[in-house]
Design a protein around this motif. Sequence first.
Motif, PDB file in Angstrom:
ATOM      1  N   LEU A 156      40.626  43.975  47.464  1.00  0.00           N
ATOM      2  CA  LEU A 156      41.895  43.142  47.455  1.00  0.00           C
ATOM      3  C   LEU A 156      41.165  41.679  47.148  1.00  0.00           C
ATOM      4  N   PRO A 157      42.049  40.920  46.420  1.00  0.00           N
ATOM      5  CA  PRO A 157      41.792  39.645  46.080  1.00  0.00           C
ATOM      6  C   PRO A 157      41.214  38.687  47.450  1.00  0.00           C
ATOM      7  N   SER A 158      40.308  37.847  47.126  1.00  0.00           N
ATOM      8  CA  SER A 158      40.269  36.951  48.385  1.00  0.00           C
ATOM      9  C   SER A 158      40.439  35.501  48.387  1.00  0.00           C
ATOM     10  N   ASP A 159      41.123  34.949  47.129  1.00  0.00           N
ATOM     11  CA  ASP A 159      41.785  33.782  47.180  1.00  0.00           C
ATOM     12  C   ASP A 159      42.798  33.594  47.957  1.00  0.00           C
ATOM     13  N   ARG A 160      42.997  32.686  48.762  1.00  0.00           N
ATOM     14  CA  ARG A 160      44.273  32.579  49.869  1.00  0.00           C
ATOM     15  C   ARG A 160      45.604  32.483  49.251  1.00  0.00           C
ATOM     16  N   ALA A 161      45.717  31.840  48.038  1.00  0.00           N
ATOM     17  CA  ALA A 161      47.137  31.712  47.387  1.00  0.00           C
ATOM     18  C   ALA A 161      47.365  33.214  46.924  1.00  0.00           C
ATOM     19  N   GLU A 162      46.389  34.193  46.208  1.00  0.00           N
ATOM     20  CA  GLU A 162      46.597  35.135  45.823  1.00  0.00           C
ATOM     21  C   GLU A 162      47.037  36.223  46.894  1.00  0.00           C
ATOM     22  N   VAL A 163      46.221  35.979  47.879  1.00  0.00           N
ATOM     23  CA  VAL A 163      46.514  36.921  49.303  1.00  0.00           C
ATOM     24  C   VAL A 163      47.856  36.797  49.707  1.00  0.00           C
ATOM     25  N   ALA A 164      48.279  35.450  49.734  1.00  0.00           N
ATOM     26  CA  ALA A 164      49.478  34.998  50.341  1.00  0.00           C
ATOM     27  C   ALA A 164      50.661  35.849  49.364  1.00  0.00           C
TER      28      ALA A 164
END
Length: 452
Positions: free
Chosen positions: A189-197
């Motif tokens: 899964l992505p770990s960047d907070r914007a991508e996660v949201a």
Amino acid sequence: MRARTLPLSRQRTNGGKLFTRKALAVAAVVSLGTGLLAGCADDGGDGDSDSSSDGKGKTTVTLGLFGTMGFKEAGLYAEYEKLNPDIKIAENVVERNENYYPALLNHLTTNSGLQDVQAVEVGNIAEIVATQAGKLEDLSKAEGVNKSDWLGWKWEQATTKDGQTIGLGTDIGPMAICYRKDLFEKAGLPSDRAEVAKLWEGDWKKFVQVGEDYQKKAPKGTTFMDSPGGLINAILSSEEKKFYDASGEVIYKTNPAVKAAFDLTAEAAEKGMIGAQTQFQPSWDQTISNNKFAAMACPPWMLGYIKGKSQPDAAGKWDVAVPPKAGNWGGSFLSVPKSAKNVDEAKKLVAWLTAPEQQAKLFKVQGSFPSAQAAFDSPEVTGAKNDMTGDSPIGEIFSAAAQQIPVQPIGPKDQIIQQGLTDNGVILVTKGKSAKEAWETATKTIDNNLDK
């Protein structure tokens, strides 16, 4: 960190009676009501103190608190005593709210044994406003108190129908999702907070779908989320109505949002995406320490709890993302009993402790997010960082969440209902019960308690 209550039995009822809207404190999403995070004293005491002087000419102002409210830890008592050399502050702390609150009600009912300042958890404020307001000072008239400093809904939670404000808000719990970047990456899964949201934006069903994706490649021995109580709380916290309607009627069985939250949590549990632990119990603490889950519902004060239970090498591996929908978990008030020994000095202290400047300091040190909107733009909030989440702009994230929190009616038995749905409900699905069996057990338990 600010300690909180999560599903626990309200050991005080009102004879099964419901309050009207005027008697209810309209509030943002309330806390789950169960064990407190961290404590400062033995559960067994009620924190009585008969001392009003230290024998050296100083007036001792006493506070009755529960859990770790953080005033002492943030250095606020020491600062106030320096500003007011004739004042000494003494706090009397009971670790868990389920022990603190019944004693508080008893002292208010008998009008004896009260501290100069008494804390009230948000899950109990509706009952205090409806049944005990006459025993408490109207703090809206206290010197230095400005109603506009607070979020409107927070102020209204502690205000009676005739306009008396019997408690000043200390903090709120705007929720985000805390997640382990390393575990997300290992699961693809992505770990960047914007991508996660973006993965779960606007819909808790999407959140559960992300959990399914996580489990496909989950690091061995880990689950997507920490607990069923955490998930159902987060979902219900983001709804416009929960257990009561605006007229004070219990609607938890007829409100489709409650059953939908229960079923979605049960689905996640059936698919093995949630740990089988009850939050804030030793077994749950171990799942934090041993990196056994990847995400959790996370108000600001939870960051302090995570830090306290994690191994040192976990620092910087967490991050904070915007949740599918905004909600609130937690928040307390400080009140001054009319029968207190030092009413005037107590009101001055409460006004100072809850002023925007002190709330900002408390957030910087303890993670208790201000209920005073006047503190949102302070450097302590906008520039806040946390050891566990590295460079994550937690102040900005939680400030934005605070502005979107829905307002819910709070009823006198919210905690009883919440406990039934969690401790006697969705957690059973992690132990092999069907969602139908869990719901039936939960509603039976709740209804029995509502009839008492």
